[in-house]
Design an enzyme around this catalytic site. Structure first.
Site, short mmCIF file in Angstrom:
data_model
loop_
_atom_site.label_atom_id
_atom_site.label_comp_id
_atom_site.label_asym_id
_atom_site.label_seq_id
_atom_site.Cartn_x
_atom_site.Cartn_y
_atom_site.Cartn_z
N GLY A 169 0.83 -1.20 0.00
CA GLY A 169 0.00 0.00 0.00
C GLY A 169 0.86 1.24 0.00
O GLY A 169 1.98 1.22 -0.52
N SER A 170 0.36 2.29 0.62
CA SER A 170 1.07 3.57 0.56
C SER A 170 2.28 3.57 1.50
O SER A 170 2.29 2.88 2.53
CB SER A 170 0.12 4.70 0.93
OG SER A 170 -0.36 4.49 2.23
N CYS A 202 1.90 0.45 -8.59
CA CYS A 202 3.01 0.94 -7.76
C CYS A 202 4.31 1.02 -8.55
O CYS A 202 5.15 1.87 -8.28
CB CYS A 202 3.18 0.02 -6.56
SG CYS A 202 3.27 -1.71 -6.99
N GLU A 234 4.01 10.43 -5.91
CA GLU A 234 3.44 9.34 -6.68
C GLU A 234 2.02 9.78 -7.08
O GLU A 234 1.16 9.97 -6.22
CB GLU A 234 3.37 8.10 -5.77
CG GLU A 234 2.95 6.86 -6.46
CD GLU A 234 2.90 5.65 -5.53
OE1 GLU A 234 2.65 5.81 -4.33
OE2 GLU A 234 3.11 4.54 -6.04
P1 NAI Z 1 -3.47 2.80 1.88
O1 NAI Z 1 -2.05 2.52 2.13
O2 NAI Z 1 -4.20 3.66 2.84
O3 NAI Z 1 -4.29 1.43 1.78
C1 NAI Z 1 -3.75 0.17 1.49
C2 NAI Z 1 -4.33 -0.88 2.44
O4 NAI Z 1 -3.93 -0.58 3.77
C3 NAI Z 1 -5.85 -0.92 2.48
O5 NAI Z 1 -6.27 -2.25 2.66
C4 NAI Z 1 -6.19 -0.10 3.70
O6 NAI Z 1 -7.43 -0.41 4.27
C5 NAI Z 1 -5.06 -0.48 4.63
N1 NAI Z 1 -4.76 0.49 5.67
C6 NAI Z 1 -4.97 1.83 5.66
N2 NAI Z 1 -4.55 2.38 6.81
C7 NAI Z 1 -4.05 1.38 7.57
C8 NAI Z 1 -3.45 1.31 8.86
N3 NAI Z 1 -3.27 2.39 9.58
N4 NAI Z 1 -3.04 0.11 9.31
C9 NAI Z 1 -3.18 -0.99 8.57
N5 NAI Z 1 -3.76 -0.99 7.35
C10 NAI Z 1 -4.19 0.18 6.85
O7 NAI Z 1 -3.60 3.39 0.44
P2 NAI Z 1 -4.81 4.28 -0.15
O8 NAI Z 1 -5.24 5.36 0.79
O9 NAI Z 1 -5.84 3.33 -0.59
O10 NAI Z 1 -4.07 4.98 -1.36
C11 NAI Z 1 -3.30 6.14 -1.11
C12 NAI Z 1 -2.09 6.19 -1.97
O11 NAI Z 1 -1.25 5.08 -1.66
C13 NAI Z 1 -2.34 6.06 -3.47
O12 NAI Z 1 -2.68 7.25 -4.05
C14 NAI Z 1 -1.02 5.54 -3.92
O13 NAI Z 1 -0.13 6.61 -4.06
C15 NAI Z 1 -0.55 4.66 -2.79
N6 NAI Z 1 -0.84 3.22 -3.02
C16 NAI Z 1 0.18 2.40 -3.33
C17 NAI Z 1 -0.07 1.08 -3.61
C18 NAI Z 1 1.01 0.14 -3.97
O14 NAI Z 1 0.72 -0.88 -4.60
N7 NAI Z 1 2.24 0.36 -3.58
C19 NAI Z 1 -1.41 0.52 -3.58
C20 NAI Z 1 -2.42 1.45 -3.15
C21 NAI Z 1 -2.13 2.74 -2.90
#
Ligand code: NAI
Length: 777
Positions: free
Chosen positions: A241-242, A297, A391
């Site tokens: 994720g992020s 990503c 990003e």
């Molecule tokens: P995020 O990192 O918030 O979400 C990814 C996952 O983590 C989701 O399942 C979410 O519910 C979970 N999550 C969120 N907060 C958490 C916490 N405190 N503890 C544990 N799990 C948690 O990403 P989001 O808000 O969906 O996207 C934001 C930005 O992140 C995007 O614009 C992009 O830049 C980046 N991103 C990068 C990804 C990658 O594959 N590296 C995938 C998704 C987003």
């Protein structure tokens, strides 16, 4: 309706929408969804709605998981784990194989469901995501079968918590669940709140194939549910994720000893050299940046093109961009579907607005009604422009130029991330040279966004650590062979030398710091008493100087294993010549162990090989171990010579330069090593040694951005402080147990693995037509 003759004239595509009837009937039958715990769906409660982002239509209600739901899922996973691990590899393999077969049987259903829930074009979910899901379960069915023979003596970790994002919902699930199960773990997985539906369909598949209850548990919900999973004291957390959330998780787990892998964001370079096949490179942009609406990503979102061909490349790019079809995701001729959620669309538009306000020009990138953003790119963009640094995670690239290969590399590496890179050149020499110099975990030469279960995937720097896929990915789900731990004596309060002392002969010896191959007084000049003499009380500034000296020793990595082996052999030989002296200063065992380590890692220096993996026909896929660069090593407060040599020799054998923090209470013997290093042709700066208050020095080193990896042997409090400090640039921290460092288990390949990071380099070969770098599987 158009007449045939008119269509022949315009060659317009008509609508060709995939039927979603079966999926909608399934949703009507089963929604609202509960969680999948212990092999059964719970009653739905505390619901939220998952929507089709292309229309805003509600698809299904799903449950928001509470800490109590997580606790129940963890309990089910714990209950199932022993029995699952006790199955033979072959039996576990058959379960994974059955899952793979079922995914294939339901390929059409899963593709349509994925497209409805995520907004990605059907062509992608049908041709890339779902076939790769099946591929992952097949591949890992094989690893289950082979685990005991290929990873002898290694055990599963236990119960793993897995948190995944929304951009490849079912594929990310497969990347995480398949290796965990193959290794003998059970899992609790939390899908992203925007895209939970294919994970629930997967739960149904687990039930259908008779996977034992509790082996896979799925709890839906948002970030709070994810945070509860992180708190659940599991045996591993794997997160994609992020970077922001990754950093929070790393901080939360600091000092807990919980194994963690992070696959985070990126801002990957897409380098077009002057001799590139420009048509193929433009097609690569489609695969790399506009694929999946840029919500990838590893998207090569920073296009760097050689000035000499920039204008032709841009013409071709604009022409191709104009032909991409943005529209209904279920239409089979759509190239660009919907952005996953209005929140994400606004995030993309906000970054574009900030980029244009800072002087960049946006070409394309229009957005109208609904969750759609047309493909585009930012030109005339300065390196410090927010569009260049952040990003964007949408179909908007940046386009800038370079003049020389060195400049291309400098621009490519001018980012805090290091997930991937794509290089385009018709010269094998040029392409492989650039591939070697980009600091990233995956490099595609003349192709883009290729994925396979056999090819490890993961990042350098702030893109995270750990690998998914192949042998390296399996290893991250197994317990490493452990040494018998030994208690470490707590460090004493340093007693500073009073400046009036030391003249009457009671001080035997005075050592200095060893920085950049020279002996240095500590910053400020303070010394403290140690058995047999005085040691310098190193400061933060000394650590910074040592890191600077280590960073200048980059030539060491470029020397190659054979040359490094010779230096290590020379160290071994010179140590052996002074064995009696070292034995008197420490013990016979320590002196012998020190010599043994130098010989052992001299032997390894040119043998810790990568692999050429069978990812896809027609592609050379090399998995190469690369040094981190500058490593910091906090040695234990015991066996000052044997521990130091056991830790520093493997790190430098692999081409790293090291800042070593010596045993706090008894470092004096290392002063004799300085001469050994000097007379063994070890280039200055490869090993730097700082003495003083270990905890403070280790924290300073862990917080330093130029330190790429850290090893810490010591107590839990010290480790927690180091892991908190390391979170700044997300460097991996390894904490091998303190042990009797004179024994044989203080050496071996496990140290080398932690001294390197895997780089996967893809190179298509054979007569491939232009554009065959297509991600289509
Ligand atoms: P995020 O990192 O918030 O979400 C990814 C996952 O983590 C989701 O399942 C979410 O519910 C979970 N999550 C969120 N907060 C958490 C916490 N405190 N503890 C544990 N799990 C948690 O990403 P989001 O808000 O969906 O996207 C934001 C930005 O992140 C995007 O614009 C992009 O830049 C980046 N991103 C990068 C990804 C990658 O594959 N590296 C995938 C998704 C987003």
């Amino acid at each position: 309706m158009s007449r045939v003759s008119e269509i022949m004239e315009s060659l317009e595509y008509g609508p060709s929408v995939e039927d979603s009837g079966a999926v909608r009937a399934w949703l009507r039958q089963y929604a609202p969804f509960g969680h999948f715990i212990g092999g059964r769906f719970t009653t739905a409660g505390n619901i939220f709605t998952s929507r089709d982002p292309s229309t805003g239509e509600a698809l299904a209600d799903v449950s928001q998981g509470s800490p109590a739901d997580i606790a129940r899922a963890v309990e089910a996973a714990r209950k199932a784990q022993k029995t699952w691990a006790a199955l033979s590899g072959s039996e576990r393999g058959r379960h994974l194989y059955a899952i793979a077969r079922h995914v294939q049987k339901r390929e059409r259903f899963l593709s349509v469901l994925e497209t409805l829930d995520n907004g990605k074009p059907l062509r992608e979910s049908r041709d890339i995501d779902i076939p790769l899901v099946a591929r992952h379960f097949y591949h890992h069915a094989g690893w289950a079968e082979l685990r005991d023979s290929e990873f002898p003596g290694q055990a599963p970790l236990g119960v793993c918590g897995q948190i995944i994002p929304w951009n490849f919902p079912l594929l990310m699930l497969a990347w995480k669940i398949a290796p965990a199960l193959a290794a003998g773990n059970t899992v609790v997985l939390k899908p992203a709140e925007y895209t939970p539906l294919t994970a629930l369909a997967f739960a149904e598949i687990c039930h259908e194939v008779g996977l034992p209850p509790g082996v896979v548990n799925i709890v839906t919900g948002d970030g709070q549910t994810g945070a509860a999973l992180v708190e659940a004291k599991l045996d591993k957390i794997a997160f994609t994720g992020s970077t922001e959330v990754g950093r929070q998780i790393a901080d939360r787990l600091a000092g807990s000893g919980t194994p963690l892998t992070l696959e985070l964001g990126g801002k990957s370079p897409f380098v077009v050299m002057p001799d590139a096949d420009l048509d193929a490179a433009v097609e690569g942009v489609v695969d790399s940046i506009w694929f999946n609406q840029g919500q990838v990503c590893c998207a090569g979102s920073r296009i760097l093109v050689a000035e000499a061909v920039a204008s032709r490349f841009e013409d071709l790019l604009r022409a191709r961009m104009a032909r991409l079809r943005v529209g209904a995701p279920l239409d089979k001729s759509t190239d660009i579907g919907a952005i996953v959620d209005p929140v994400q669309k606004h995030r993309i538009l906000a970054i574009c607005a900030a980029a244009t306000a800072a002087g960049a020009e946006l070409v394309g990138g229009e957005s109208g009604e609904g969750c759609f953003v047309a493909p585009g790119y930012l030109r005339n963009i300065a390196p410090a422009n927010p569009g260049m640094e952040q990003e964007i995670f949408g179909p908007i690239a940046t386009l800038s130029t370079f003049r020389t290969a060195d400049e291309a590399i400098e621009l490519a590496n001018n980012t805090r991330y290091g997930l991937a890179g794509s290089v385009w050149s018709e010269s094998a020499t040029v392409a492989t040279d650039i591939a070697a110099r980009i600091k990233a975990g995956v490099i595609w030469i003349n192709c883009a966004n290729m994925f396979d279960a056999a090819a490890p995937f993961g990042g350098y720097r702030e893109s995270g650590f750990g690998r998914e896929g192949g042998r390296a990915g399996m290893r991250d789900y197994l317990v490493e062979p452990k040494a018998k731990p030994a208690k470490e004596p707590p460090a004493s309060q340093p007693v500073l030398l009073d400046r009036t002392e030391g003249k009457g002969g009671e001080i035997d010896r005075t050592m200095k710091l060893y920085i950049g191959g020279a002996q240095k007084r500590p910053d400020g000049g303070a010394m403290y008493r140690v058995p047999g003499g005085l040691a310098p009380l190193g400061s933060r500034k000394d650590i910074r100087n040592a890191v600077e000296a280590a960073a200048k020793a980059g030539r060491w990595a470029a020397m190659g294993g054979h040359a490094r082996a010779q230096v290590l052999y020379y160290i071994a030989e010179n140590l052996a010549a002074r064995a009696e002296e070292f034995a008197r200063r420490t013990s016979r065992q320590e002196a012998d162990a020190a010599i043994a380590r130098a010989f052992h890692y001299a032997a390894w220096a040119d043998k810790f090989d990568g692999a050429n993996v069978q990812a896809r026909p027609g592609h050379l896929v090399n998995v190469i171990p690369e040094p981190f660069g500058v490593m910091a090593i906090a040695c234990p407060n015991t066996q000052p010579l044997a521990a130091f040599m056991s830790l520093v020799m493997p790190a430098i054998a692999m081409g790293n330069s090291v800042v070593a923090i010596a045993a706090q209470d008894d470092p004096l013997v290392l002063a004799d090593l300085y001469q050994v290093f000097d007379t063994s042709d070890l280039p200055g700066g490869v090993v730097n040694i700082v003495t003083g208050v270990r905890g403070e020095l280790a924290r300073t080193a862990a917080a330093h951005d130029a330190v790429a990896a850290m090893w810490h042997v010591g107590d839990t409090d010290g480790l927690a402080a180091v892991e908190h400090a390391a979170g700044g640039n997300l460097k991996p921290v390894w904490s091998p147990a303190n042990r009797d460092w004179t024994k044989d288990d203080a050496q071996g390949a496990v140290f080398l693995r932690h001294a390197t990071q895997w780089k996967t380099v893809w190179l298509p070969y054979g007569a491939l037509p232009a554009g065959s770098g297509s991600a289509a599987y």
